[in-house]
Scaffold this active site. Structure first.
Site, mmCIF file in Angstrom:
data_model
loop_
_atom_site.group_PDB
_atom_site.id
_atom_site.type_symbol
_atom_site.label_atom_id
_atom_site.label_comp_id
_atom_site.label_asym_id
_atom_site.label_seq_id
_atom_site.Cartn_x
_atom_site.Cartn_y
_atom_site.Cartn_z
ATOM 1 N N SER A 143 31.495 -2.554 -69.952
ATOM 2 C CA SER A 143 32.689 -2.656 -70.790
ATOM 3 C C SER A 143 33.877 -2.162 -69.989
ATOM 4 C CB SER A 143 32.518 -1.787 -72.049
ATOM 5 O OG SER A 143 33.740 -1.603 -72.733
ATOM 6 N N TYR A 156 31.436 6.579 -76.426
ATOM 7 C CA TYR A 156 31.081 5.201 -76.055
ATOM 8 C C TYR A 156 31.403 4.947 -74.592
ATOM 9 C CZ TYR A 156 31.216 0.088 -75.954
ATOM 10 O OH TYR A 156 31.009 -1.238 -75.624
#
Length: 252
Positions: A143, A156
């Site tokens: 990501s 995250y």
């Protein structure tokens, strides 16, 4: 199924990026095994993917459970006898909070799915590809949060930084042995998860799109195209790489 048919496993494969990647592989004549937690969603995905021909199946698997990961790959090898491609796509992002306010329980949940689950899949995939003598290709889902600090997403981001580290290390260790391991780093993508978060007011769509120089969010199909390329022989000299598919985010 023809014994020469190549086989792919896509975790979290029944929706979004996973399903779009499966669509491309099925069109190539690959048998795709989707895994996920919801059998009804998985069965619908298989029906969608095979409506116009092609081959796919679904197995229930939970990345939080090591025994479930083991059972997934045991079933694939028992049923098809080979593993050529893998996409470690299953992931969890379920908190928006400043770091000092983040919930340690949610951090552990994300670590369990995004890091430990992926790690266990990666280990088994590499072992099977080495044992086959044919090698293979693996793509992990990282990501932009694995390459940058992202406000209100610290836990995250930590898990996705771990995915990048695992990818680069595996790329170094196994590329000379015929197993290529790479990752994609998507920007904000219009998946069901993001759509729900926007609806619930957890994210503001205008703020998200403004993060990207292209001025929009990405589509699952756009990420799938990058994954498909990394799996293919067209990327035969690519290993340990992180492909940014982020509307220009990383170029800022």
């Amino acid at each position: 199924m023809n014994t020469d048919t190549k086989v792919a496993v896509i975790t979290g494969g029944a929706t979004g990026i996973g399903k779009e990647t499966a669509r491309l592989l099925v069109a190539d004549g690959v048998h795709v095994v989707l895994s996920g937690r919801r059998e009804s969603v998985g069965r619908q995905a298989v029906a969608d993917l095979t409506r116009n021909g092609g081959s796919a199946s679904f197995l229930v698997a939970d990345m939080d459970e090591p025994d479930s990961v083991t059972a997934l790959f045991d079933s694939v090898l028992a049923d098809f006898g080979r593993l050529d491609y893998a996409v470690n796509n299953a992931g969890l992002a379920h908190e928006t909070a400043a770091l000092a306010d983040a919930d340690p329980v949610k951090l552990q949940q994300m670590l369990s799915t995004n890091v430990t689950g992926l790690f266990l899949c990666l280990q088994r995939e590499i072992r099977e590809m080495l044992a086959s003598g044919r090698g293979g290709a693996i793509v992990n889902l990282a990501s932009i949060a694995g390459l940058n600090g992202i406000p209100y997403s610290g836990p995250y981001a930590a898990t996705k930084h771990a995915v990048v580290g695992l990818t680069k290390t595996a790329g170094i260790e196994y590329s000379s042995k015929g197993v290529r391991v790479n990752a994609v780093a998507p920007g904000a993508i219009k998946t069901d998860i993001i759509a729900r978060a926007i609806t619930l007011g957890q994210y503001d769509e205008e703020t998200i799109t403004a993060m990207h120089p292209m001025g929009r969010m990405g589509l699952p199909s756009e990420i799938a195209e990058g994954i498909h390329w990394l799996l293919s022989d067209k990327a035969s000299f690519v290993a340990g790489a992180v492909l940014n598919i982020d509307g220009g985010f990383q170029a800022k």
